[in-house]
Design a protein around this motif. Structure first.
Motif, PDB file in Angstrom:
ATOM      1  N   UNK A  84       0.786  -1.231   0.000  1.00  0.00           N
ATOM      2  CA  UNK A  84       0.000   0.000   0.000  1.00  0.00           C
ATOM      3  C   UNK A  84       0.809   1.267   0.000  1.00  0.00           C
ATOM      4  N   UNK A  85       2.153   1.167  -0.016  1.00  0.00           N
ATOM      5  CA  UNK A  85       2.969   2.366   0.124  1.00  0.00           C
ATOM      6  C   UNK A  85       3.486   2.895  -1.204  1.00  0.00           C
ATOM      7  N   UNK A  86       3.215   2.187  -2.301  1.00  0.00           N
ATOM      8  CA  UNK A  86       3.753   2.615  -3.591  1.00  0.00           C
ATOM      9  C   UNK A  86       3.082   3.898  -4.050  1.00  0.00           C
ATOM     10  N   UNK A  87       3.881   4.818  -4.564  1.00  0.00           N
ATOM     11  CA  UNK A  87       3.359   6.037  -5.174  1.00  0.00           C
ATOM     12  C   UNK A  87       3.278   5.785  -6.666  1.00  0.00           C
ATOM     13  N   UNK A  88       2.084   5.667  -7.195  1.00  0.00           N
ATOM     14  CA  UNK A  88       1.929   5.273  -8.594  1.00  0.00           C
ATOM     15  C   UNK A  88       1.833   6.450  -9.536  1.00  0.00           C
ATOM     16  N   UNK A  89       2.008   7.687  -9.026  1.00  0.00           N
ATOM     17  CA  UNK A  89       1.852   8.872  -9.858  1.00  0.00           C
ATOM     18  C   UNK A  89       3.193   9.544 -10.106  1.00  0.00           C
ATOM     19  N   UNK A  90       3.311  10.155 -11.273  1.00  0.00           N
ATOM     20  CA  UNK A  90       4.480  10.945 -11.623  1.00  0.00           C
ATOM     21  C   UNK A  90       4.052  12.213 -12.323  1.00  0.00           C
ATOM     22  N   UNK A  91       5.022  13.009 -12.744  1.00  0.00           N
ATOM     23  CA  UNK A  91       4.724  14.271 -13.406  1.00  0.00           C
ATOM     24  C   UNK A  91       3.971  14.064 -14.704  1.00  0.00           C
ATOM     25  N   UNK A  92       4.248  12.966 -15.407  1.00  0.00           N
ATOM     26  CA  UNK A  92       3.686  12.748 -16.739  1.00  0.00           C
ATOM     27  C   UNK A  92       2.462  11.848 -16.766  1.00  0.00           C
ATOM     28  N   UNK A  93       2.181  11.129 -15.681  1.00  0.00           N
ATOM     29  CA  UNK A  93       1.071  10.186 -15.688  1.00  0.00           C
ATOM     30  C   UNK A  93       1.164   9.262 -14.506  1.00  0.00           C
ATOM     31  N   UNK A  94       0.708   8.024 -14.658  1.00  0.00           N
ATOM     32  CA  UNK A  94       0.733   7.117 -13.518  1.00  0.00           C
ATOM     33  C   UNK A  94       0.767   5.662 -13.960  1.00  0.00           C
ATOM     34  N   UNK A  95       1.023   4.807 -12.985  1.00  0.00           N
ATOM     35  CA  UNK A  95       0.910   3.366 -13.179  1.00  0.00           C
ATOM     36  C   UNK A  95      -0.493   2.964 -12.758  1.00  0.00           C
ATOM     37  N   UNK A  96      -1.240   2.374 -13.665  1.00  0.00           N
ATOM     38  CA  UNK A  96      -2.650   2.028 -13.438  1.00  0.00           C
ATOM     39  C   UNK A  96      -2.736   0.570 -12.986  1.00  0.00           C
ATOM     40  N   UNK A  97      -3.443   0.284 -11.895  1.00  0.00           N
ATOM     41  CA  UNK A  97      -3.577  -1.103 -11.447  1.00  0.00           C
ATOM     42  C   UNK A  97      -4.478  -1.925 -12.365  1.00  0.00           C
ATOM     43  N   UNK A  98      -4.378  -3.237 -12.225  1.00  0.00           N
ATOM     44  CA  UNK A  98      -5.026  -4.134 -13.168  1.00  0.00           C
ATOM     45  C   UNK A  98      -6.550  -4.052 -13.131  1.00  0.00           C
ATOM     46  N   UNK A  99      -7.149  -3.898 -11.959  1.00  0.00           N
ATOM     47  CA  UNK A  99      -8.610  -3.844 -11.922  1.00  0.00           C
ATOM     48  C   UNK A  99      -9.128  -2.609 -12.656  1.00  0.00           C
ATOM     49  N   UNK A 100      -8.434  -1.480 -12.486  1.00  0.00           N
ATOM     50  CA  UNK A 100      -8.819  -0.274 -13.213  1.00  0.00           C
ATOM     51  C   UNK A 100      -8.561  -0.452 -14.712  1.00  0.00           C
ATOM     52  N   UNK A 101      -7.508  -1.167 -15.066  1.00  0.00           N
ATOM     53  CA  UNK A 101      -7.234  -1.441 -16.477  1.00  0.00           C
ATOM     54  C   UNK A 101      -8.371  -2.237 -17.106  1.00  0.00           C
ATOM     55  N   UNK A 102      -8.931  -3.197 -16.375  1.00  0.00           N
ATOM     56  CA  UNK A 102     -10.053  -3.973 -16.903  1.00  0.00           C
ATOM     57  C   UNK A 102     -11.283  -3.092 -17.120  1.00  0.00           C
ATOM     58  N   UNK A 103     -11.513  -2.159 -16.200  1.00  0.00           N
ATOM     59  CA  UNK A 103     -12.627  -1.237 -16.378  1.00  0.00           C
ATOM     60  C   UNK A 103     -12.428  -0.379 -17.621  1.00  0.00           C
ATOM     61  N   UNK A 104     -11.189   0.001 -17.896  1.00  0.00           N
ATOM     62  CA  UNK A 104     -10.883   0.784 -19.086  1.00  0.00           C
ATOM     63  C   UNK A 104     -11.068  -0.044 -20.364  1.00  0.00           C
ATOM     64  N   UNK A 105     -10.679  -1.302 -20.313  1.00  0.00           N
ATOM     65  CA  UNK A 105     -10.898  -2.182 -21.465  1.00  0.00           C
ATOM     66  C   UNK A 105     -12.386  -2.283 -21.786  1.00  0.00           C
ATOM     67  N   UNK A 106     -13.209  -2.355 -20.753  1.00  0.00           N
ATOM     68  CA  UNK A 106     -14.651  -2.398 -20.986  1.00  0.00           C
ATOM     69  C   UNK A 106     -15.144  -1.153 -21.704  1.00  0.00           C
ATOM     70  N   UNK A 107     -14.625   0.004 -21.284  1.00  0.00           N
ATOM     71  CA  UNK A 107     -15.068   1.247 -21.900  1.00  0.00           C
ATOM     72  C   UNK A 107     -14.566   1.372 -23.341  1.00  0.00           C
ATOM     73  N   UNK A 108     -13.440   0.736 -23.636  1.00  0.00           N
ATOM     74  CA  UNK A 108     -12.916   0.759 -25.006  1.00  0.00           C
ATOM     75  C   UNK A 108     -13.721  -0.139 -25.939  1.00  0.00           C
TER      76      UNK A 108
END
Length: 494
Positions: A84-108
């Motif tokens: 739970x301590x990972x910072x997934x955000x940076x100046x240019x964007x972020x690292x997206x977790x897999x469950x959110x990636x699946x939700x994005x695939x659905x929207x695509x």
């Protein structure tokens, strides 16, 4: 103001999808030979925290700079943080977790009925994850298809679909196009369609972050160029279809048109030069150059990783997006004057030295510059931790050796100064090994920031393309261009 175009902003994203590694081309083929590989691959997966705090990934999204990465001891994959301590955000964007990636695939997925269905037990959770995201929430526009777990298993058992997993949990499935016109088409099977959806969804993430960074409404973009390597099309067109407008549609860019540019690894550089020319001509005002990740290249080098007891490091879909506009007086200039863009011609493409002469020496001579006038060179920036374990060596450093050798031959430096030159103009590779992603343009976001901070004045992007991979030629290609501090910005600097 100049007549040159500028690149005001760049965005990058990583979708961490360890359970999709099995659908990469190499794992898929090897699993067909040895089904027990599925278990071994799963046991070698990284957690989201491990992927998010992995130093090359953090460099890619702009959480740390390439010089900062060069100071971190290797092995980089040993860098860990607590749960739970990972910072997934940076100046240019972020690292997206897999469950959110699946939700994005659905929207695509725009077909009715859909290609992707999520378990009815998980759908609300995934939809909330997307709806609560500060940048991606408005991608949550369609009501996705859901299936009970029993119905999901029925689809999987009859062979018409592939499972989407979240670890040990069956999260959903992706199925082929079973409509009459698609049922017998090998180009419309579940795995191939997943490749297209993955490229579209990941590119949309990068484009949304680009719009967010620039505080632009989606309808402010009037043209989109997609420059990924993924093919889209059915049996009659194969790779003839376009992704640009599909990505723009998902992001709400209702005023944009678009097309795709294909040139293997060099496509992003080709697309940026094309975008600059279109903007300078006055045809378009704001162009987004985008590319999504390559599902086929997930786990490409999994075998040496397993053999050496390493985690699977090729577990992210990478994406980038760049904005190209007319000169705004402050953003770094994109040099596209006649002769300033390096192009590997057909006549020279069989010789490394000839290609590098055309990519390095000739465009710089046109601009009245030498190799020592460039503060940073960005060639192929493949993550060396992956390439070395796979036996390919440090690709980025090999490229810098070649650039230094050309500097010696041109009389710009002495041979004894090669290592010092490489130290000054080079950087460690940090990009995922997905062809078009590491090919020079992975550094553009960092270059824009370093130029604005006054740390560098010029950066040169060098992209090469392995045209021989199409089995139609033995040639390769190359494109290069120079980014330079805006003269308007320089005039305001005390």
């Amino acid at each position: 103001m100049s007549d040159l175009p500028v690149i005001p902003s760049a965005a990058y994203a990583l979708l961490h999808v360890p359970d999709l590694v099995r659908y990469g081309s190499k794992p898929w083929r090897e699993i067909a030979r040895d089904p027990t590989l599925k278990t071994r691959l799963q046991s070698s997966q990284r957690s989201f925290d491990e992927a998010a705090c992995y130093p090359p990934n953090r460099t890619f999204i702009g959480a740390i700079t390439p010089p900062e990465l060069s100071q971190l001891p290797r092995p980089w994959h040993a860098v860990q943080k607590g749960p739970g301590s990972a910072d997934n955000a940076g100046l240019f964007g972020e690292v997206v977790p897999q469950d959110l990636a699946y939700a994005l695939l659905q929207q695509a997925d725009v077909l009715e009925p859909g290609l992707i269905a999520i378990s009815s037990e998980l759908q609300d959770k995934l939809s909330r994850r997307l709806a609560d995201h500060p940048v991606l929430a408005d991608l949550n526009v369609r009501t996705p298809d859901t299936l009970s777990e029993s119905r999901l298993r029925e689809r999987l058992e009859n062979g018409s679909a592939l499972p989407l997993r979240l670890g040990s949990t069956l999260a959903g499935c992706v199925q082929r196009d079973d409509r009459a016109e698609g049922a017998e088409d090998d180009n419309l099977d579940a795995r191939t369609l997943l490749e297209g959806l993955a490229a579209k969804a990941s590119a949309a993430v990068a484009l949304k972050f680009l719009l967010h960074r620039e505080k632009l409404a989606p309808d402010a973009i009037d043209f989109i160029i997609s420059c990924g390597e993924e093919a889209a099309g059915d049996r009659y067109q194969r790779g003839g279809g376009g992704l640009a407008k599909a990505i723009g549609e998902l992001c709400g860019c209702v005023n944009a048109s678009g097309f795709d540019i294909k040139n293997f690894c060099a496509a992003p550089a080709s697309a940026l030069v094309t975008a600059g020319a279109l903007v300078s001509s006055g045809i378009y005002e704001r162009i987004a150059v985008v590319a999504g990740g390559s599902l086929a290249k997930l786990g490409m080098k999994f075998e040496p990783m397993l053999a050496q007891g390493l985690p699977i490091l090729e577990d992210c879909l990478a994406a980038h997006a760049f904005l190209v506009t007319r000169d705004d007086g402050t953003s770094p200039l994109l040099h596209i004057e006649p002769g300033s863009v390096g192009l590997a011609t057909i006549g020279s493409s069989a010789s490394d030295e000839a290609v590098y002469r055309e990519l390095l020496l000739e465009p710089l001579a046109t601009l009245g510059l030498s190799l020592t006038d460039i503060d940073r060179f960005a060639p192929e920036l493949h993550n060396p931790e992956i390439m070395e374990h796979a036996g390919s060596g440090d690709v980025a450093h090999k490229n810098y050796r070649m650039i230094a050798a050309m500097a010696v031959r041109a009389g710009a430096i002495e041979k004894k100064g090669m290592e010092a030159f490489i130290e000054r103009v080079g950087m460690p590779g940090f990009a995922p090994t997905q062809g078009h992603i590491p090919s020079g343009v992975a550094y553009i976001g960092h270059a824009l920031e370093a130029i604005r901070r006054g740390e560098i004045r010029r950066a040169m992007i060098l992209s090469k393309a392995s045209l021989f991979l199409n089995r139609l030629t033995l040639l390769y290609d190359g494109v290069s261009f120079v980014l330079e501090a805006n003269r308007g910005l320089e005039s305001r600097t005390p």
